[in-house]
Design a protein around this motif. Structure first.
Motif, PDB file in Angstrom:
ATOM      1  N   UNK A  74      18.317 -64.842  -1.815  1.00  0.00           N
ATOM      2  CA  UNK A  74      18.073 -66.125  -2.476  1.00  0.00           C
ATOM      3  C   UNK A  74      16.940 -66.014  -3.481  1.00  0.00           C
ATOM      4  N   UNK A  75      15.869 -65.331  -3.077  1.00  0.00           N
ATOM      5  CA  UNK A  75      14.741 -65.150  -3.988  1.00  0.00           C
ATOM      6  C   UNK A  75      15.178 -64.355  -5.212  1.00  0.00           C
ATOM      7  N   UNK A  89      27.903 -64.206   8.504  1.00  0.00           N
ATOM      8  CA  UNK A  89      27.359 -63.135   9.343  1.00  0.00           C
ATOM      9  C   UNK A  89      26.835 -63.696  10.657  1.00  0.00           C
ATOM     10  N   UNK A  90      27.571 -64.614  11.226  1.00  0.00           N
ATOM     11  CA  UNK A  90      27.181 -65.164  12.522  1.00  0.00           C
ATOM     12  C   UNK A  90      27.200 -64.057  13.564  1.00  0.00           C
ATOM     13  N   UNK A 140      25.509 -61.506  13.758  1.00  0.00           N
ATOM     14  CA  UNK A 140      24.971 -60.214  13.326  1.00  0.00           C
ATOM     15  C   UNK A 140      23.461 -60.351  13.153  1.00  0.00           C
ATOM     16  N   UNK A 141      22.790 -59.239  13.096  1.00  0.00           N
ATOM     17  CA  UNK A 141      21.346 -59.281  12.932  1.00  0.00           C
ATOM     18  C   UNK A 141      21.006 -59.646  11.495  1.00  0.00           C
ATOM     19  N   UNK A 142      20.320 -60.747  11.341  1.00  0.00           N
ATOM     20  CA  UNK A 142      19.867 -61.141  10.012  1.00  0.00           C
ATOM     21  C   UNK A 142      18.358 -61.092  10.012  1.00  0.00           C
ATOM     22  N   UNK A 143      17.805 -60.075   9.390  1.00  0.00           N
ATOM     23  CA  UNK A 143      16.355 -59.906   9.428  1.00  0.00           C
ATOM     24  C   UNK A 143      15.724 -60.376   8.141  1.00  0.00           C
ATOM     25  N   UNK A 144      16.280 -61.419   7.562  1.00  0.00           N
ATOM     26  CA  UNK A 144      15.675 -61.983   6.354  1.00  0.00           C
ATOM     27  C   UNK A 144      16.329 -61.534   5.063  1.00  0.00           C
ATOM     28  N   UNK A 169      17.392 -64.466   2.891  1.00  0.00           N
ATOM     29  CA  UNK A 169      16.274 -65.115   2.196  1.00  0.00           C
ATOM     30  C   UNK A 169      15.888 -64.320   0.953  1.00  0.00           C
ATOM     31  N   UNK A 170      15.875 -63.006   1.109  1.00  0.00           N
ATOM     32  CA  UNK A 170      15.502 -62.173  -0.028  1.00  0.00           C
ATOM     33  C   UNK A 170      16.537 -62.275  -1.137  1.00  0.00           C
TER      34      UNK A 170
END
Ligand code: SF4
Ligand code: SF4
Lengths: 443, 375
Positions: free
Chosen positions: B29-30, B16-17, B19-23, B26-27
């Motif tokens: 992964x959690x 997703x280069x 694109x907007x990655x707003x976390x 990370x979520x």
């Protein structure tokens, strides 16, 4: 505590000791208690972390020493006590010796202002929050001493990284707390907790809200953003993965601890885990109400307090037990989150860490301070402060307006910064790829 | 996401280069870690599953070892005869990379010649690296890799294993690696029979069994001496049969006796005196023949074939004694079918003597048979 000591010595025994002696005895008792509790926390947390991370990795974790591995930390402690203490000949003997003490001492000081339950705070300082974070920064000196005195390149690199990281992450941590301090208007930790009574909405903002001890800051947009920023900064301060760069074992052995062995190493470990405990504790206090929870406020109102000397001592005990229970549950919950994050993420590079701290967290917390100011203006100010138009609104409407405005502002700021940050990271990744391509000549 | 290329399908990660990655990443992964944590309170006994703990809590639970698992080498011996498979060929000693095998070749105490067996066999377990070369190279399938892995000790010297400690029975090895043994069994046993033929006395017997076998042989000899006449049919000696029946010399004697018996059966109608008369040259042969006759005389022909084998006296004197007595008895005999058993029953323990006697008996029997046929 001093009330109790005074009661026992001067009233029951009638010895008539001076007040300074009473104060001294009271503080000594509390200090002794805390010095017992701090290492105990460390012992418990090491076991807790190992068991939790084992579960996340589909393992079981240490479960051999005692039931469910309960005495594993004791066994580890005994082991570390019996280890030889090695000081490198090239080391600066005295600094090398003092460094662990300089690292451990501040973490003990931090307990001084930590409230465990209603009315259970060693010292209710009106600058408690400032004291807490000022003292926590002192340990950076100890780390630098350790790294420098070891005269070992890994130790020195580790110490440099530790100090760089601590210094840069103190800023977002303190800025996010500044937003909270703006809202409460006080630096006292006790006052901070008292502010968080209520139900979803703090009773201080809207007085008509029932006090269930659930008016936590996390439920407001300002508090939420501050919590995210603060917790990330806390991870970096406590040198937790993904920010465990100062002791990245795969790169620099054990960082500033490389040349330490035996109990000195144990002291660094102690300091680290106690600091982690304190960071979790302060997170739960500032954003999740500390000991606040359903029932505690009511119980404490019936107890013997300076305000209410006719209360029943049973309520003191009940309120204390329930408050400490809530507080520790939240604290250990946050420690679980720390372990969870450790289980999920890989370690950042030092430049990524700095990028993230300076280019993302600090702008975000600055915006959050602005939001906090709006929140205070909308909920507390009136005509005297030049905000006559809110005068006529009911407290609930004022609260709702503040909630809406700050939510929009914070969300917008977050998305905007995330976009910019993602773009800059992509650009960097692209450059890295280009360099790699040139170096390897492979498409 | 997979993409087809001319070399086949390739997995392409969508990072997703741009694109907007707003976390969200990370979520996610959690989330993965949380699922593992929540799933870890179950045991994962099916390895196709991702979640659940895999831990085998070792001292209480153990995984079954695969047959080819190798830890430390051991020496095999045959359960039935007690003979070790090792011939002391030094192949393993030669190939061992850390050189921890030490062998002493066995020698015949009388002739001083090499015997295909090892009198001492030492493996220093503390330096063995479990490479399994020794087991692989052994031409007699004597050295095999054991599955026992709990060898920790506070005493390093106790890891120097001597032959007695290294001995394991074949049945033990088939217990841990049945498939591997089945592959080599036929060849190994054949080679073992060859080695056994060349081993005098107790050389090459598993140390734990040597004393036992020796004692048993003496015991049997004593029993035979005490009741020589009744030996052939006496019941008490019969249960001892399995222990003693398999020593090689006895086998050889048995074989010879069987041949003799077969020949004799053909010559059933021959008079008792005939065999005796036909072997005047050798006293021993005469005695043997006499015994056969005696047996026939007794009319104990239907005695079971195995029992007498068990009763072979160890002592030459006893044998002679028995033979004489039998001969005396035979003299009174008119005519009787000669039976196998007796010949075997009197076979002397000493291998050479036994073989000699057997051969002579066989010869006598052959002659008798010829005579019978002629007549
Ligand atoms: S396993 Fe390897 S090291 Fe051990 S005795 Fe055999 S050949 Fe030597
Ligand atoms: S164990 Fe095998 S290879 Fe080694 S000496 Fe004996 S027969 Fe030869």
């Amino acid at each position: 505590m001093q009330d109790v000591v005074n009661q026992v010595i001067n009233t029951s025994f009638g010895w008539g000791w001076p007040s300074w002696a009473i104060a001294l005895i009271g503080y000594l008792i509390v200090a002794a208690l805390l010095f017992g509790i701090a290492p105990f926390q460390m012992l418990f947390l090491t076991l807790y972390e190992r068991r939790a991370i084992a579960r996340m990795q589909d393992r079981i974790g240490p479960n051999r020493v005692g039931p469910e591995g309960m005495f594993q930390p004791l066994a580890d402690g005994v082991k570390i006590f019996t280890k030889e203490d090695i000081v490198p000949t090239a080391a600066d003997q005295w600094v090398h010796f003092i460094a662990p003490c300089v690292v451990v001492a501040p973490t003990m000081f931090m307990f001084a202002v930590l409230p465990w339950g209603p009315g259970m705070v060693p010292v209710d300082m009106n600058l408690g929050l400032l004291f807490f974070f000022a003292i926590s920064s002192v340990s950076a000196v100890g780390l630098m001493m350790a790294g420098w005195a070891s005269s070992n390149k890994f130790a020195l690199v580790g110490a440099m990284r530790a100090v760089a990281q601590m210094v840069s992450y103190e800023i977002p941590a303190v800025l996010s707390l500044l937003a909270i301090v703006l809202v409460t208007g006080s630096l006292s930790i006790v006052e901070l907790i008292n502010y968080q009574g209520g139900l979803f909405i703090s009773t201080r903002d809207v007085a008509s809200v029932p006090d269930w001890g659930l008016g936590w800051f996390i439920f407001s947009p300002v508090g939420f953003l501050a919590f995210i920023a603060f917790f990330i900064a806390a991870l970096a301060e406590g040198e937790r993965t993904p920010f465990d760069i100062p002791e990245a074992d795969s790169e620099i052995v054990a960082g500033y601890m490389t040349e330490y062995s035996g109990m000195k190493f144990g002291l660094f470990y102690l300091a680290q885990y106690v600091l982690n405990f304190l960071l979790c504790a302060i997170t739960s206090i500032i954003f999740f109400g500390g000991w606040q929870g359903p029932g505690v406020g009511w119980l404490y109102a019936q107890a013997i307090t300076p305000v209410n000397p006719q209360g029943g001592w049973v309520f003191n005990v009940l309120a204390g037990v329930l408050g400490v229970f809530y507080f520790l549950t939240k604290t250990y919950g946050f420690f679980f989150v720390m372990v969870w994050i450790r289980g999920a993420y890989a370690r950042l590079r030092i430049d990524q860490l700095m990028d993230f701290g300076w280019k993302f967290l600090i702008p975000l917390t600055l915006v959050n301070i602005f939001s906090a100011a709006i929140w205070v203006g909308l909920t507390k100010w009136g005509a005297a402060d030049g905000l006559a138009f809110v005068e006529g609104w009911s407290p609930l409407v004022r609260w709702a307006a503040a909630f809406g405005v700050t939510l929009a502002l914070n969300l917008g700021a977050y998305l905007f910064l995330a976009r910019i940050f993602a773009q800059s990271q992509d650009e960097r990744a692209r450059q890295d790829d280009d360099v790699l391509e040139q170096l390897t000549n492979v498409a | 996401m997979t993409t087809e290329t001319q070399h086949g399908s390739v997995i392409v990660m969508d990072r997703r280069r741009g694109k907007l990655r707003a976390g969200q990443g990370l979520l996610q992964g959690l989330r993965v870690v949380w699922d593992h944590w929540a799933g870890s309170f179950r045991k994962n006994d099916n390895f196709s599953k991702i979640h659940g703990t895999f831990t085998v809590e070792y001292p209480e639970e153990r995984l079954p070892m695969p047959q080819a698992y190798r830890n430390m080498p051991v020496l095999l011996f045959d359960d039935e005869s007690g003979h070790e498979l090792c011939t002391g060929c030094y192949q393993c000693q030669r190939i061992c990379p850390p050189q921890v095998i030490h062998i002493t070749q066995a020698k015949d105490p009388v002739t001083g010649k090499m015997v295909p067996a090892a009198t001492e066999f030492i493996i220093e377990y503390d330096a063995c690296m479990s490479c399994g070369f020794c087991a692989e190279v052994c031409p007699f399938d004597s050295i095999k890799m054991d599955h026992v892995y709990e060898l920790s000790t506070a005493n390093r010297a106790s890891l120097t294993m001597r032959k007695a400690q290294l001995n394991r029975s074949i049945s033990y090895y088939t217990g841990i690696a049945p498939g591997l043994w089945a592959e080599v069994q036929a060849g190994a046993m054949k080679k073992l029979q060859g080695s056994i033929k060349r081993r005098p006395d107790v050389i090459g017997l598993a140390a734990s069994l040597t004393e036992k076998i020796k004692a048993r042989r003496l015991e049997l000899a004593a029993a035979a001496a005490a009741a020589p006449a009744a030996a052939a049919v006496s019941a008490p000696a019969a249960p001892a049969a399995p222990a003693a029946k398999l020593t090689p010399e006895e086998k050889a004697a048995k074989l010879a006796a069987m041949k003799a018996a077969n020949a004799n059966k053909g010559a059933a109608p021959a008079p008792a005196e005939a065999p005796v008369a036909l072997s005047p040259a050798d006293a021993k042969a005469a005695k043997l023949a006499a015994i056969k006759a005696a047996n026939a005389n007794k009319g104990a022909a239907p005695a079971p074939a195995e029992a007498p084998v068990a009763l072979s006296p160890a002592d030459a004197k006893a044998a002679k004694l028995a033979a004489i007595k039998a001969a005396n008895a035979a003299k009174q005999a008119e005519a009787a079918p000669v039976s196998v058993e007796t010949a075997v029953a009197t076979a002397p323990l000493d291998a050479k003597a036994a073989r000699l006697a057997a051969i002579k008996a066989a010869n006598a029997a052959k002659l008798a048979a010829e005579q019978g046929n002629n007549e």
